[in-house]
Every structure is written in C-alpha cells, then in structure tokens.
Write an enzyme that holds these catalytic residues in place. Structure first.
Site, mmCIF file in Angstrom:
data_model
loop_
_atom_site.group_PDB
_atom_site.id
_atom_site.type_symbol
_atom_site.label_atom_id
_atom_site.label_comp_id
_atom_site.label_asym_id
_atom_site.label_seq_id
_atom_site.Cartn_x
_atom_site.Cartn_y
_atom_site.Cartn_z
ATOM 1 N N THR A 125 0.825 -1.216 0.000
ATOM 2 C CA THR A 125 0.000 0.000 0.000
ATOM 3 C C THR A 125 0.856 1.262 0.000
ATOM 4 O O THR A 125 0.441 2.303 -0.512
ATOM 5 C CB THR A 125 -0.986 0.035 1.178
ATOM 6 O OG1 THR A 125 -0.280 0.089 2.421
ATOM 7 C CG2 THR A 125 -1.904 -1.183 1.161
ATOM 8 N N VAL A 170 -3.735 4.763 0.056
ATOM 9 C CA VAL A 170 -5.181 4.577 0.244
ATOM 10 C C VAL A 170 -5.365 3.094 0.584
ATOM 11 O O VAL A 170 -5.943 2.328 -0.172
ATOM 12 C CB VAL A 170 -5.970 4.972 -1.026
ATOM 13 C CG1 VAL A 170 -7.450 5.152 -0.691
ATOM 14 C CG2 VAL A 170 -5.420 6.235 -1.652
ATOM 15 N N HIS A 171 -4.845 2.706 1.737
ATOM 16 C CA HIS A 171 -4.603 1.301 2.085
ATOM 17 C C HIS A 171 -5.738 0.348 1.674
ATOM 18 O O HIS A 171 -5.533 -0.598 0.912
ATOM 19 C CB HIS A 171 -4.370 1.169 3.591
ATOM 20 C CG HIS A 171 -3.274 2.013 4.125
ATOM 21 N ND1 HIS A 171 -1.939 1.745 3.911
ATOM 22 C CD2 HIS A 171 -3.301 3.141 4.882
ATOM 23 C CE1 HIS A 171 -1.188 2.651 4.509
ATOM 24 N NE2 HIS A 171 -1.993 3.513 5.102
ATOM 25 N N ASP A 172 -6.926 0.562 2.223
ATOM 26 C CA ASP A 172 -8.000 -0.427 2.075
ATOM 27 C C ASP A 172 -8.501 -0.548 0.646
ATOM 28 O O ASP A 172 -8.976 -1.616 0.240
ATOM 29 C CB ASP A 172 -9.155 -0.082 3.014
ATOM 30 C CG ASP A 172 -8.782 -0.258 4.471
ATOM 31 O OD1 ASP A 172 -7.922 -1.103 4.771
ATOM 32 O OD2 ASP A 172 -9.344 0.453 5.323
#
Length: 322
Positions: free
Chosen positions: A204, A250-252
């Site tokens: 990420t 924008v990890h998720d």
C-alpha cells in the site's frame, strides 16, 4: 520466484468486513461502484479506526453515497477478542471521517449481529464460494470461526488489508494498526486453514496519491468524486508528514483493486506467523519471504503493484457514481 495473481473471470460473491475510516470509505465506494464483478452481499462492521457506532454509521454513509442502499450493513464486534481496544482517531478524526460532513444516514442497520450473519451465510453457502474482504481488525471473522469452525467450508478466500514486513509498522516499529488492534483474532483466522491473501503496508505504501491523480478524480465533478478528494486530501496528511513522502496511501482500496484486477499485483506464497506476545513485537507479522524455515505456506503476501493502474481503475469506477 515471484508469482503474479491470475485474472478474475467470474463475478465474486463478496462480504466486506470494515471499520470505516477514511480509506475504508474510499474502498467501499470503489467496491459498490463495481457490481459487474463484485456481488457485495453485505457490509459487516467492527470497532477499529473508531468505535463501533461510528464505523457502522460511516459504512452506511458510504453505502448511501454510492446509491447502494440494497446492500445490508450488520454491526459486529465492539471490542477486540482479548486486548484493550485502541482507535486511530489521530489519523481518521474523531468521527472516523475528516474533511467531509458526517451525519446520520437515512437507512439504518440490518437486524441481527454481524457474527450471526457470517455464520448463517457461510454455513448455507456452496463450498468455497464466498470471498471475504477484511479492511480492519479481523475480530468478526475470528469470533465466527471460534463459534462455528465449520464455516470455513463456505469461504473461497479471505483478502486482508493488514500487516507489514519490508515497510515496517505504522503504529509500532514492526506492527501495522489492524494487526496490532487484534492480533489474537488474526491468529484465529490464520490457523483456520482458509486461503489468505495479505495486502500489507509493503504494497500500500507503493500506491501513493499525487496532485495529478487527485485532480483526475476531482475532474469527474460528481458528489462521489468530491467526497473522495476531500476525504483523501485530509487523510493523507498524516502519512505524508510521518514518512516524508509526496503522496499518501489509500490502504483499504488496494484490497478492492486486487479483487478486480489481481494481475496488477504480485507477491508470493509465504509462511506467516503473527506475534501476539506482549512486548515490543506485539502485532508483528513475521513473513518468511525467502523461505528460510522451509515451513508450510499459509498466506499469499502481496508485495508490489501497478500504482498508476490502481488510480486509473479507481477513477474509472468513481466515474460511475453520482
């Protein structure tokens, strides 16, 4: 040798377990804008970035903003399995969403508890037919597995945003927040034998915003695109300052991109151990990347991605929303 995921060919039956959170909301909009590939059966919420009442409200807000009130939202675990709860309001704001107005959505929660929903749905499912995307602590699935271990029969795979290896942690030197928030839950899921795909900080932190990428989203000139840009502009500040980088992760949303375009990501099968011992390594994901231990492989660890491809796909999907 590096293994790259194969292209998805059929519609994915999907449950998204989430703790919104800014990047979770972007991920939910991304997923709910992709009905041709993702049959989102439900959103299940858990305490994580903020307490459960706020994560449940924020999931319903994301659903409302996507125009997808057909997708039920079930509230789940309000605290970790064993440890004291922690939150990330310093990153996500006291409401879990900063940069945009937060209010009570028009539609409420579905009746019943998320853990009961998971158990009932997975018990009734065709063998290995349902994918679970976990965007927060793994508490809900772990509690469901603890009560009914047989539900593994219905799970195709579990795609998780969590952990860190090469990158280092974002809450301790070695631990990523979602694993640190409930490592015991992550151990239960790991030990269940289900197929696990981990999108950690290793990947990420290679998918970063830029002024140009955010301008392209803003140029869509819709309510959804404005929300995403406002959310991200506020959210990425903490990582940019902490890491000294020019953009933010924008990890998720990486989990949703992986489900839609696995060929944009690469990694390898590894042996994974989760450290749940009290001490400085609490919550660490120990990844045998070079197969030093010759131990059984129990997870697919995603390590790299096509960052521009990610933002192109996200922009394309947000363009579908009002």
């Amino acid at each position: 040798m590096t293994v790259t995921g194969a292209c998805a060919v059929e519609k994915i039956d999907l449950i998204i377990d989430t703790d919104p959170g800014a990047d979770d909301v972007v991920a939910l909009l991304f997923a709910l804008a992709s009905p041709q590939e993702l049959n989102v059966r439900a959103l299940t919420t858990v305490a994580g970035n903020v307490p459960l009442d706020k994560t449940s409200r924020n999931a319903r807000l994301a659903r409302e903003w996507a125009g997808r009130e057909d997708v039920p939202v079930y509230a789940g675990a309000s605290k970790p399995m064993l440890r004291t709860p922690i939150y990330a309001a310093d990153v996500h704001g006291q409401e879990g969403l900063s940069g945009v107005p937060v209010y009570e959505p028009s539609q409420g929660l579905a009746q019943g508890h998320a853990i009961d929903y998971l158990i009932d749905t997975l018990k009734a499912a065709r063998p290995k037919s349902i994918t679970i995307a976990i965007l927060g602590p793994q508490t809900n699935l772990a509690l469901a597995l603890t009560r009914e271990p047989g539900i593994v029969q219905g799970i195709k795979e579990v795609v998780i945003m969590g952990g860190a290896h090469f990158n280092g942690g974002n809450i301790t030197p070695v631990a990523e927040f979602n694993l640190f928030a409930d490592p015991q839950a992550a151990e239960v899921v790991l030990n269940s034998g289900v197929r696990l795909i981990y999108l950690s900080l290793d990947v990420t932190h290679k998918i970063l915003t830029s002024d140009e990428r955010l301008k392209r989203i803003a140029a869509l000139n819709s309510n959804a695109s404005k929300l995403v840009v406002d959310i991200l502009n506020d959210y990425i500040k903490a990582d940019m300052e902490s890491y000294g980088i020019a953009g933010g992760p924008v990890h998720d949303a990486a989990v949703i991109a992986y489900l839609l375009r696995p060929q944009m990501f690469s990694g390898r099968e590894v042996n994974l151990v989760i450290d749940s011992r009290e001490g400085p390594t609490f919550g660490q994901t120990i990844v045998d990347w070079y197969d030093r231990l010759k131990a059984p492989k129990n997870a697919f660890w995603v390590e790299s991605a096509d960052a521009q491809g990610f933002f192109d796909l996200l922009t394309e999907r947000l363009a579908r929303l009002k």
